[in-house]
Scaffold this motif. Structure first.
Motif, PDB file in Angstrom:
ATOM      1  N   ASN A 244      25.435 -16.256  -8.052  1.00  0.00           N
ATOM      2  CA  ASN A 244      24.287 -15.736  -7.288  1.00  0.00           C
ATOM      3  C   ASN A 244      22.950 -16.139  -7.916  1.00  0.00           C
ATOM      4  O   ASN A 244      21.940 -16.200  -7.217  1.00  0.00           O
ATOM      5  CB  ASN A 244      24.368 -14.207  -7.149  1.00  0.00           C
ATOM      6  CG  ASN A 244      24.519 -13.501  -8.480  1.00  0.00           C
ATOM      7  OD1 ASN A 244      24.626 -14.126  -9.532  1.00  0.00           O
ATOM      8  ND2 ASN A 244      24.540 -12.184  -8.457  1.00  0.00           N
ATOM      9  N   GLU A 245      22.939 -16.440  -9.216  1.00  0.00           N
ATOM     10  CA  GLU A 245      21.703 -16.872  -9.862  1.00  0.00           C
ATOM     11  C   GLU A 245      21.453 -18.363  -9.662  1.00  0.00           C
ATOM     12  O   GLU A 245      20.310 -18.827  -9.799  1.00  0.00           O
ATOM     13  CB  GLU A 245      21.753 -16.559 -11.358  1.00  0.00           C
ATOM     14  CG  GLU A 245      21.837 -15.062 -11.660  1.00  0.00           C
ATOM     15  CD  GLU A 245      22.072 -14.788 -13.128  1.00  0.00           C
ATOM     16  OE1 GLU A 245      21.538 -15.548 -13.963  1.00  0.00           O
ATOM     17  OE2 GLU A 245      22.799 -13.836 -13.443  1.00  0.00           O
TER      18      GLU A 245
ATOM     19  N   HIS B  11      22.461 -20.145  -6.791  1.00  0.00           N
ATOM     20  CA  HIS B  11      22.216 -20.503  -5.393  1.00  0.00           C
ATOM     21  C   HIS B  11      20.732 -20.771  -5.104  1.00  0.00           C
ATOM     22  O   HIS B  11      20.392 -21.796  -4.503  1.00  0.00           O
ATOM     23  CB  HIS B  11      22.755 -19.419  -4.456  1.00  0.00           C
ATOM     24  CG  HIS B  11      24.242 -19.476  -4.272  1.00  0.00           C
ATOM     25  ND1 HIS B  11      24.888 -20.572  -3.745  1.00  0.00           N
ATOM     26  CD2 HIS B  11      25.210 -18.573  -4.553  1.00  0.00           C
ATOM     27  CE1 HIS B  11      26.189 -20.339  -3.706  1.00  0.00           C
ATOM     28  NE2 HIS B  11      26.416 -19.139  -4.192  1.00  0.00           N
ATOM     29  N   PRO B  12      19.806 -19.892  -5.527  1.00  0.00           N
ATOM     30  CA  PRO B  12      18.390 -20.176  -5.245  1.00  0.00           C
ATOM     31  C   PRO B  12      17.881 -21.428  -5.944  1.00  0.00           C
ATOM     32  O   PRO B  12      17.019 -22.133  -5.399  1.00  0.00           O
ATOM     33  CB  PRO B  12      17.667 -18.916  -5.775  1.00  0.00           C
ATOM     34  CG  PRO B  12      18.709 -17.858  -5.842  1.00  0.00           C
ATOM     35  CD  PRO B  12      19.982 -18.571  -6.161  1.00  0.00           C
TER      36      PRO B  12
ATOM     37  N   GLU C 179      19.234 -24.465  -3.901  1.00  0.00           N
ATOM     38  CA  GLU C 179      19.007 -24.460  -2.455  1.00  0.00           C
ATOM     39  C   GLU C 179      18.157 -25.628  -1.976  1.00  0.00           C
ATOM     40  O   GLU C 179      18.424 -26.216  -0.939  1.00  0.00           O
ATOM     41  CB  GLU C 179      18.363 -23.134  -2.034  1.00  0.00           C
ATOM     42  CG  GLU C 179      18.404 -22.916  -0.542  1.00  0.00           C
ATOM     43  CD  GLU C 179      18.229 -21.456  -0.180  1.00  0.00           C
ATOM     44  OE1 GLU C 179      17.900 -21.199   0.981  1.00  0.00           O
ATOM     45  OE2 GLU C 179      18.413 -20.584  -1.035  1.00  0.00           O
TER      46      GLU C 179
ATOM     47  N   VAL D 254      15.844 -13.461  -8.712  1.00  0.00           N
ATOM     48  CA  VAL D 254      16.439 -14.795  -8.533  1.00  0.00           C
ATOM     49  C   VAL D 254      17.339 -14.792  -7.298  1.00  0.00           C
ATOM     50  O   VAL D 254      17.315 -15.725  -6.491  1.00  0.00           O
ATOM     51  CB  VAL D 254      17.230 -15.207  -9.796  1.00  0.00           C
ATOM     52  CG1 VAL D 254      18.133 -16.400  -9.508  1.00  0.00           C
ATOM     53  CG2 VAL D 254      16.265 -15.554 -10.921  1.00  0.00           C
ATOM     54  N   GLN D 255      18.131 -13.743  -7.139  1.00  0.00           N
ATOM     55  CA  GLN D 255      18.989 -13.631  -5.968  1.00  0.00           C
ATOM     56  C   GLN D 255      18.176 -13.583  -4.684  1.00  0.00           C
ATOM     57  O   GLN D 255      18.634 -14.025  -3.624  1.00  0.00           O
ATOM     58  CB  GLN D 255      19.855 -12.377  -6.066  1.00  0.00           C
ATOM     59  CG  GLN D 255      20.923 -12.445  -7.139  1.00  0.00           C
ATOM     60  CD  GLN D 255      21.697 -11.151  -7.254  1.00  0.00           C
ATOM     61  OE1 GLN D 255      21.972 -10.478  -6.257  1.00  0.00           O
ATOM     62  NE2 GLN D 255      22.057 -10.777  -8.466  1.00  0.00           N
ATOM     63  N   ALA D 256      16.946 -13.061  -4.789  1.00  0.00           N
ATOM     64  CA  ALA D 256      16.066 -12.982  -3.615  1.00  0.00           C
ATOM     65  C   ALA D 256      15.275 -14.266  -3.395  1.00  0.00           C
ATOM     66  O   ALA D 256      14.458 -14.335  -2.478  1.00  0.00           O
ATOM     67  CB  ALA D 256      15.114 -11.793  -3.753  1.00  0.00           C
ATOM     68  N   GLY D 257      15.482 -15.265  -4.257  1.00  0.00           N
ATOM     69  CA  GLY D 257      14.851 -16.563  -4.044  1.00  0.00           C
ATOM     70  C   GLY D 257      13.716 -16.915  -4.979  1.00  0.00           C
ATOM     71  O   GLY D 257      13.093 -17.973  -4.827  1.00  0.00           O
ATOM     72  N   CYS D 258      13.423 -16.063  -5.975  1.00  0.00           N
ATOM     73  CA  CYS D 258      12.344 -16.371  -6.924  1.00  0.00           C
ATOM     74  C   CYS D 258      12.835 -17.354  -7.990  1.00  0.00           C
ATOM     75  O   CYS D 258      13.978 -17.269  -8.438  1.00  0.00           O
ATOM     76  CB  CYS D 258      11.845 -15.091  -7.602  1.00  0.00           C
ATOM     77  SG  CYS D 258      11.076 -13.912  -6.481  1.00  0.00           S
ATOM     78  N   ALA D 259      11.963 -18.262  -8.371  1.00  0.00           N
ATOM     79  CA  ALA D 259      12.292 -19.233  -9.413  1.00  0.00           C
ATOM     80  C   ALA D 259      11.867 -18.675 -10.764  1.00  0.00           C
ATOM     81  O   ALA D 259      10.669 -18.567 -11.055  1.00  0.00           O
ATOM     82  CB  ALA D 259      11.593 -20.558  -9.139  1.00  0.00           C
TER      83      ALA D 259
END
Length: 389
Positions: free
Chosen positions: A66-67, A69-70, A73, A249-254
């Motif tokens: 899960n860490e 995937h973003p 992506e 990170v799971q929510a898309g933050c780098a």
């Protein structure tokens, strides 16, 4: 033992399989997300192949997927899930190979902890494979084989059906007559990140400054006479920072979770000294990213247009932790204002610092669509249940 190879008039279609599903036990840090300059190891591995012109890149994920995937992506790679990653690397090898279609003539196989391969090396391996004479092409440096091998798809079924000891390496030993070593002059083919020392050598090779390991962080706290009570506070801030970082990170933050953990552990290294945030930054001057976060953990400048970074996370976590307990901001500011009720200048500073913390918390809650304090308490309850087992 030999495998009959198909002769093709056109150039072969080659895929790339990057293995990033393992636990990183010996390294003690999650290898795919370890920083190598401005990118992480998994990104570096992908870029190595993309810069050489390869586009069919597949990354096998498992532990902490899960860490990753973003991070992956936007890289144009295929992500392959290995639910059996606990069975070892060969399970990921099989998972990656099983994804190959009939159109693929061969595949590079690269563990994520070998990410710094020169594009000239990949060119040499591909051109040798293109000759169509041998099915397994290994890169070598000063006579020693390294990664990534380029393997013909003719071996696909044999690999998928192999259940012997020793994994892929042992299987391929049966096909030595179908293999060739290509001398590359590229030391990166032998460089991995199995241990912290290996990682340091790789960082030196690519011209980067390493982050201190967790053990080194505790040694830094010790030699700088950081009080035991403060160290416990730092440990809790680090735990909370990493927890929030993973959620983001799971929510898309780098975010660089290793930098986050290290900076949080060291944020109060100079506690007790005058202007301890700046004093701590000075102690850590050899690590500019860490020093910058330490310098900002008391007073931070917020930019509404800027994405959340490690700096804001450590700042908020520090404000949410009193001693070693997680306390809502509303309760913490109330106690702080009461403590300084006869000191108007300090009270104003307290208000400003907590106003900034409320702004950061609101930003995080907007991204996560959850209340931070409830999220933390739920995680702590689950953590305590696990510890009691």
């Amino acid at each position: 033992m030999a495998v009959e190879l198909n002769q093709k008039s056109s150039k072969p279609s080659v895929a790339v399989i990057i293995l990033a599903a393992g636990y990183s036990f010996r390294m003690k840090r999650f290898k795919p997300l370890l920083p190598l300059g401005s990118v992480r190891a998994v990104e570096k591995a992908v870029y190595s192949f993309q810069e050489a012109g390869f586009r069919d890149i597949r990354v096998v994920l498992g532990h902490r997927a899960n860490e990753l995937h973003p991070v992956l992506e936007g890289l144009g790679v295929q992500r392959i899930s290995n639910d059996n990653y606990a069975d070892g690397m060969f399970s990921s090898v099989k998972k990656g190979i099983a994804s190959l279609t009939q159109e693929v003539d061969g595949f590079f196989l690269l563990p994520v902890d070998n990410p710094i391969i020169q594009k000239e090396t990949l060119f040499k391996l591909y051109e040798t494979f293109n000759l169509g004479k041998l099915g397994i092409v290994y890169p070598a440096f000063q006579g020693e084989r390294g990664h990534p091998p380029l393997i013909s798809s003719q071996y696909k079924d044999k690999i998928l059906s192999w259940n012997g000891d020793g994994g892929l390496k042992r299987l391929l030993e049966y096909y030595q007559e179908d293999s060739v070593d290509v001398e590359t002059g590229d030391p990166g083919v032998l460089m991995d990140m199995d241990t912290p020392e290996d990682y340091r050598k790789m960082l030196e090779y690519v011209g980067c400054v390493s982050l201190p390991t967790e053990d080194e962080c505790y040694e830094l706290l010790r030699v700088n006479n950081t009080p035991a009570k403060v160290i416990e506070h730092c440990k809790q801030v680090a735990w909370l920072s990493c927890f929030l970082g993973r959620q983001l990170v799971q929510a898309g933050c780098a975010l660089n979770l290793e930098l986050l953990k290290t900076a949080a552990l060291l944020h109060d290294i100079a506690k007790g000294k005058a202007n301890h945030a700046q004093a701590g930054a000075k102690i850590m001057h050899k690590y500019p990213q860490i020093a910058d976060i330490i310098a900002s953990h008391m007073d931070i400048t917020l930019d509404s247009a800027q994405a959340l970074s490690e700096k804001e996370i450590v700042y908020l976590a520090d404000k949410l932790v009193a001693n070693d307990q997680i306390i809502p901001l509303q309760e913490r500011i109330k106690v702080a204002l009461e403590r300084h009720r006869n000191e108007p200048e300090i009270r104003e500073n307290v208000r400003q610092r907590f106003d900034n913390a409320f702004v950061i918390q609101a930003r995080m809650e907007q991204v996560l669509k959850k209340q931070i304090i409830n999220l933390c308490r739920l995680e702590l309850r689950e953590r305590r249940k696990w510890i009691k087992r």
